[in-house]
Design an enzyme around this catalytic site. Structure first.
Site, PDB file in Angstrom:
ATOM      1  N   LYS A   1      74.480 -14.841  25.981  1.00  0.00           N
ATOM      2  CA  LYS A   1      75.529 -14.595  24.994  1.00  0.00           C
ATOM      3  C   LYS A   1      76.872 -15.157  25.460  1.00  0.00           C
ATOM      4  CE  LYS A   1      72.891 -12.237  22.149  1.00  0.00           C
ATOM      5  NZ  LYS A   1      72.573 -12.723  20.802  1.00  0.00           N
TER       6      LYS A   1
ATOM      7  N   GLU B   1      80.081  -8.422  15.780  1.00  0.00           N
ATOM      8  CA  GLU B   1      79.035  -7.430  15.617  1.00  0.00           C
ATOM      9  C   GLU B   1      78.260  -7.381  16.920  1.00  0.00           C
ATOM     10  OE1 GLU B   1      78.579 -10.506  15.123  1.00  0.00           O
ATOM     11  OE2 GLU B   1      76.572 -10.972  15.883  1.00  0.00           O
TER      12      GLU B   1
ATOM     13  N   SER C   1      66.606 -14.980  28.780  1.00  0.00           N
ATOM     14  CA  SER C   1      67.914 -14.949  28.125  1.00  0.00           C
ATOM     15  C   SER C   1      68.882 -13.952  28.751  1.00  0.00           C
ATOM     16  CB  SER C   1      67.736 -14.624  26.641  1.00  0.00           C
ATOM     17  OG  SER C   1      66.983 -13.442  26.486  1.00  0.00           O
TER      18      SER C   1
HETATM   19  C1  LIG Z   1      69.336 -10.764  26.436  1.00  0.00           C
HETATM   20  C2  LIG Z   1      69.164 -11.117  24.999  1.00  0.00           C
HETATM   21  N1  LIG Z   1      68.237 -11.995  24.665  1.00  0.00           N
HETATM   22  C3  LIG Z   1      68.030 -12.340  23.386  1.00  0.00           C
HETATM   23  C4  LIG Z   1      68.753 -11.767  22.363  1.00  0.00           C
HETATM   24  C5  LIG Z   1      68.433 -12.154  20.955  1.00  0.00           C
HETATM   25  O1  LIG Z   1      69.390 -12.969  20.386  1.00  0.00           O
HETATM   26  P1  LIG Z   1      69.125 -14.518  20.158  1.00  0.00           P
HETATM   27  O2  LIG Z   1      67.822 -14.634  19.425  1.00  0.00           O
HETATM   28  O3  LIG Z   1      70.301 -14.935  19.350  1.00  0.00           O
HETATM   29  O4  LIG Z   1      69.063 -15.212  21.448  1.00  0.00           O
HETATM   30  C6  LIG Z   1      69.761 -10.848  22.666  1.00  0.00           C
HETATM   31  C7  LIG Z   1      70.601 -10.231  21.623  1.00  0.00           C
HETATM   32  O5  LIG Z   1      71.333  -9.310  21.817  1.00  0.00           O
HETATM   33  C8  LIG Z   1      69.964 -10.518  24.022  1.00  0.00           C
HETATM   34  O6  LIG Z   1      70.896  -9.614  24.381  1.00  0.00           O
END
Ligand SMILES: Cc1ncc(COP(=O)(O)O)c(C=O)c1O
Ligand SMILES: Cc1ncc(COP(=O)(O)O)c(C=O)c1O
Lengths: 254, 412, 412, 254
Positions: C88, C110, C379
């Site tokens: 993020k 948000e 992520s």
């Molecule tokens: C660690 C993490 N991975 C993935 C996501 C999912 O979001 P996105 O599909 O935009 O990567 C989030 C959303 O809060 C997140 O905190």
């Protein structure tokens, strides 16, 4: 020399000598007094008195707890030294101090050794003071004629044993196994091999300690070691049955 | 700043170890010596740290804080961005490589804050080693999330109920394990304390911090910093950043200890910047300890579990004695203030331990001139400390949240 | 993979916005277009990310897991090592630079999991902006630690009690703020959804993930991976890692959605890999939504708050329709298993969201050949999720700990 | 054309027209029926009927809650369309649908428009459908002769206003201020300037909405706007005092 000689004299009369251990101030100095009386009367040949330390790194749970409880009750080094003097004055067997190096270091090495020597204390067991760290201590022990008891362990190489033997006096404390005080040891073939290596490395008497619990253990040591060391066992006994249980226990060991 | 052959730095250090460990220390010292001579080892270490952790960690120019204080430019060395969230990873991964070379199958470690425990459990998972972590009961209570992670990482966590039930007792217990299982076990000491070669070895692994920071400040700022600040628990993050700068003439090094409720309160962990401590020998080494006249260790206090320790690196004690490092302390409440300011101004959350370094720096930085720079070592990140930090800030919605959760669990 | 002049990718996307925002979107689109044309902007972005966050983040070779599955070599892209603990940060810092150029003084966002909220609050602190974060009441309840940090970072957190009280409702409420305060406020959209130019812009900032990963896998492994896995909430981390590989012939891209209690349970957040979703327009864009026959949005469920969302990036929907990305899903319980395995084998703690990508990969990797490699995009880090993870594992000492703490607070 | 003409006819008789707003199914269709009756009987000139949507992004708290409650009670799009037909059949004033685009999109644009037109619905207000997104919708609206109501806002430039005016039919909805429905607006100099800009951009009648609460507000609009829109105010009134309070309220507005 004094300590070694005293022990050798006693060895003439007995298959094996007994050394016992108490933690000073635990459960109380009065209890210590009674326990020692019973030990001496029942033929103990040498007693190590542990001056409690807040960080008993090489001890097992029973002795750790004894150290802590003694300190929690307010035991001071000064009390221990006075008690040591009293015992050495009272009984005709050799007494040793067992403690961690900081107790001596903080008191002042020379002051401590001088005072111990004057009290008639015969030796010192310091589990966290290998000879490399104890140069000045060893020199002062020589000066004040108290015996530094060095320690062999199953992990000691032959070379290390002879090195240690060179610094030791009185006897060598052979730790029966890896680990801390208080747990049972096995006296099998490995142990016998180890003891033979110990015997080869030194002409000093050999004491064997760590986990010696009963007559059977002591029987197994006869002919192989000169001194059997009873440590945590009597502390637990006092906890469970009181000081008066110590005499009969000791009497039954040999 | 190298140890002598008995492991001393000046009067301090050494290896006051039970005889049963003698042989293992010989092997450890030899392997360590081989590693230090082998450039390939350091290369392997760097490669591990850059692919598994996030090295080099950034050096962040804290422009808002610099403006706020109007003194020197403030740079922050970001050890918080390491894998597992603190500088502890540097040491642990280095020792992991050593363990692999020595062929041992099991590691043990003590932990106070839990950071070192998590780092060790992590390394053990990565290197496929068995792992046992010793942690004082009081620390288990204040750092439960870390216990959870250690267990999830596959480690066994043993709660130590002896003594003050904090870090020093965990160390004792780890030693007891080591003397028992010496053949197949390595003790991953967590800071630049303990018997030689640990102080020097841990400092060596941590020295990567200062090596990077020096290179980075030259790149970004063009000259050396005037001052470098680090918090001092056992001393590993401080040694890590200080080492590289020790030779630099115009760089002052400042270690910040845990002032707890204040230097005069008796409830602190200041070993070098007050007269409460005295020389002693415990936990395998000689240093300044917080101890009474008999040599019994005292209770310490700090809001930061990782600084709540009776001893300090013998290397730092030597540097203190030789006036090569200045020591200060910061109280719990100064630390909470520094933490608050750092979050609001820079969006950075230092660990409570690290926040001591910030507090120490904030006190002085305004008096420096704007053409100077300072570096603060941010040893770890604070979000691991949510329970302690939210508690210390007395956050009402946090309390409400925990009460609600607790009720949810008890009613099932 | 660029939007057309109305912000569409194939049939998907667009900007279904209230008229009051028209002008602000014009300005945003213009500024964004200028940034994309200006190489200095990307340079500034890279420099910020390498000094404030930890870019490039490592690519970790997971040797133990590779051995365990006996298939392809597994590489993990470590977005968990970013400042604030997730990908993020990439998006938020990029938008921060944009806000600075546009001269706005306030940001809103948000948040679902709280990650994007913390990241935005962090950016706002760093850039000196006012900050308000909208978060559904249910998410506030499950992610309280993040609320605490946002507040400590200086942000105002508004609990949204409308609708399902989760992410989509927070988005609605953020839009309501935006239409009210449009002149000085920028809405930092958190994922590759929402009205154009957000999907493309957020993907652009996130594309740094794939750019680095491609360079790293070539360096470490010598050729392109066969497969790249990412979890899909809104789709930003997936787009971030996929973008660079879209042109590569032999690289298959797999998005893993939240299977919740199972594809047939009705309690999931699968938009593309089941027939439960249908085309719709909401929250400013056209995509596949989980909605009923009337077009009312449905309740979704996932153990991972960050995946618990009704819509999905229009870019991914287009790639799905064109079969350029394959979509799978993983159930809550598969995810907990994958998490457990990853911790134990590699000492790495993926966020619950990320663990979906791991679960998806684990299902297939054993069937690949050992001279292939795959990349899993991690992520974020899981230690932010202690409350959810410890809860999901039903850890008894965790429960006991929370009960004890709760009692401690209620008795005062 | 039809809607614009109807409104222009009414304008001849009144200083300012009144348009009101209801959320279908909230608190119930029966209440809607009664409210609409009272509105029509008390001289309302045009009514927008909001088909509830789960994501009412451009609405304020009062209308958001009304949308949610209506849906929670099970209101279906089908129910709304049937009700719309019934109202258009029953009363002789123009009725509009107000809803978010997804409701129409999901139903099918053409099907929806066709049905609305057949029911006698005159126009559509879709707050999330700017003309760029509504190409096909606008074409179909033309085909089925229902008026797409476009929206001006204080942030709209002159250029944007004329662009919007080009697509609009029936009247232009001038949002009185930034923000969502339901909060009070200020009708000061800025507002007057804004309204002049609106007037210049289009020849269509101007409706002003957002935050119009009472007679005073409506007085202020006279001569500047053609239609005053009462939105959340009547919803709150029904919540507080029931449907029968609507008639007297409306009667007192002009
Ligand atoms: C660690 C993490 N991975 C993935 C996501 C999912 O979001 P996105 O599909 O935009 O990567 C989030 C959303 O809060 C997140 O905190
Ligand atoms: C984040 C952090 N900083 C500092 C310390 C203190 O240790 P040291 O002085 O060895 O760096 C700790 C110890 O746990 C820690 O977790």
């Amino acid at each position: 020399m004094q300590l070694e000689q005293q022990l050798r004299d006693r060895t003439k009369e007995k298959d094996i000598l007994l050394m016992t251990h108490i933690v000073l101030g635990y459960p109380s100095f009065d209890a210590n007094r009674e326990v020692i009386r019973q030990m001496v009367e029942n033929g103990v040949d040498c007693i190590e008195m542990q001056i409690p330390f807040s960080e008993p790194m090489a001890d097992g749970p029973v002795i750790v707890k004894a150290n802590q409880d003694s300190l929690a009750k307010g035991t001071k080094v000064e009390d221990c030294l006075a008690f040591g003097t009293e015992m050495a004055d009272t009984y005709d067997i050799p007494f040793l101090y067992m403690t961690y190096y900081n107790i001596i270091f903080k008191y002042g090495e020379e002051a401590f050794l001088k005072r111990a020597a004057e009290s008639g204390i015969q030796g010192f067991i310091i589990p966290d003071l290998p000879p490399e760290m104890g140069k000045s201590f060893l020199t002062l022990a020589e000066k004040y004629q108290v015996s530094p008891i060095l320690i062999f362990t199953p992990t000691s190489t032959d070379a290390r044993m002879s090195e240690l033997a060179g610094y030791g006096q009185g006897f060598i404390y052979c730790v029966a196994r890896r680990g801390v005080t208080g747990k049972k040891s096995e006296f099998g073939q490995d142990f016998n091999d180890y003891l033979s290596r110990c015997r080869e490395a030194t002409s000093l008497p050999l004491a064997v300690g760590f986990g010696i619990q009963d007559r059977e253990d002591i029987e197994a040591l006869k002919g192989k070691a000169d001194i059997a060391v009873i440590g945590s066992r009597t502390i637990r006994l006092v906890e469970e049955k009181g000081p008066q249980a110590v005499g009969p226990f000791i009497a039954g060991l040999r | 700043m190298n140890q002598d052959k008995n492991g001393f730095f000046g009067k301090w250090g050494g290896a006051y170890i039970p005889e049963v460990l003698y042989q293992t220390f010989q092997e450890l010292k030899e392997e360590y010596a081989r590693c230090r001579q082998d450039p390939a080892f350091w290369e392997e270490y760097l490669s591990l740290m850059s692919t598994y952790s996030c090295r080099p960690t950034p050096l962040t120019h804290a422009e808002n804080l610099s403006d706020y204080f109007g003194g020197a430019q403030i740079y922050i060395k970001r050890e918080d961005l390491n894998h597992t969230g603190a500088h502890k990873a540097n040491n642990v991964m280095g020792q992991g490589l050593l363990v692999k070379r020595m062929g041992k199958k099991r590691v043990i470690a003590e932990t106070g804050a839990g950071q070192h425990g998590v780092a060790t459990a992590t390394m053990a998972a990565k290197f496929g080693l068995e792992c046992t972590i010793y942690m004082g009961e009081e620390d288990v209570m204040r750092q439960r999330p870390n216990v959870f992670w250690m267990e999830k990482l596959g480690a066994t966590v043993v709660t130590v109920k002896d003594g003050s039930r904090t870090l020093k007792d965990a160390i004792n217990e780890a030693f007891r394990d080591w003397v028992t299982n010496v053949d197949d076990t390595h003790y991953v000491f967590g800071t630049a304390c303990g018997p030689a070669p640990f102080p020097e070895m841990v400092s060596w692994f941590q020295s990567i911090i200062g090596i990077e920071a020096a290179e980075q400040i030259m790149r970004y700022y063009g000259k050396m910093p005037t001052k470098v600040y680090a918090c001092v628990g056992g001393g590993s993050n401080a040694m890590g950043i200080f080492k590289r700068f020790l030779g630099e003439k115009d760089v002052e090094l400042i270690g910040v200890e845990a002032g707890g409720h204040g230097a005069d309160s008796g409830a602190h962990a200041i070993r070098l910047s007050t007269p409460d401590a005295s020389p002693g020998v415990a936990q395998g080494y000689k240093t300044m300890f917080l101890q009474d006249d008999d040599g019994q260790m005292k209770q310490t206090h700090s809001v930061a579990a990782g600084l709540d320790y009776v001893g300090v690196s013998p290397i730092l004690t030597d540097l203190w004695e030789n006036k090569q490092v200045r020591f200060e302390s910061a109280t719990d409440s100064e630390v909470m203030e520094a933490l608050d300011l750092t979050m609001k101004k820079e969006g950075i959350i230092p660990a409570l331990e690290s926040a001591h370094a910030f507090a120490g720096a904030y006190r002085e930085v305004g008096k420096l001139s704007p053409d100077e720079a300072i570096i603060i070592n941010q040893s770890g990140r604070g979000d691991k400390d949510i329970f302690t930090i939210a508690h210390a800030f007395e956050d009402p919605s946090w309390k409400e949240f925990i009460i609600g959760r607790g009720k949810g669990y008890s009613s099932k």
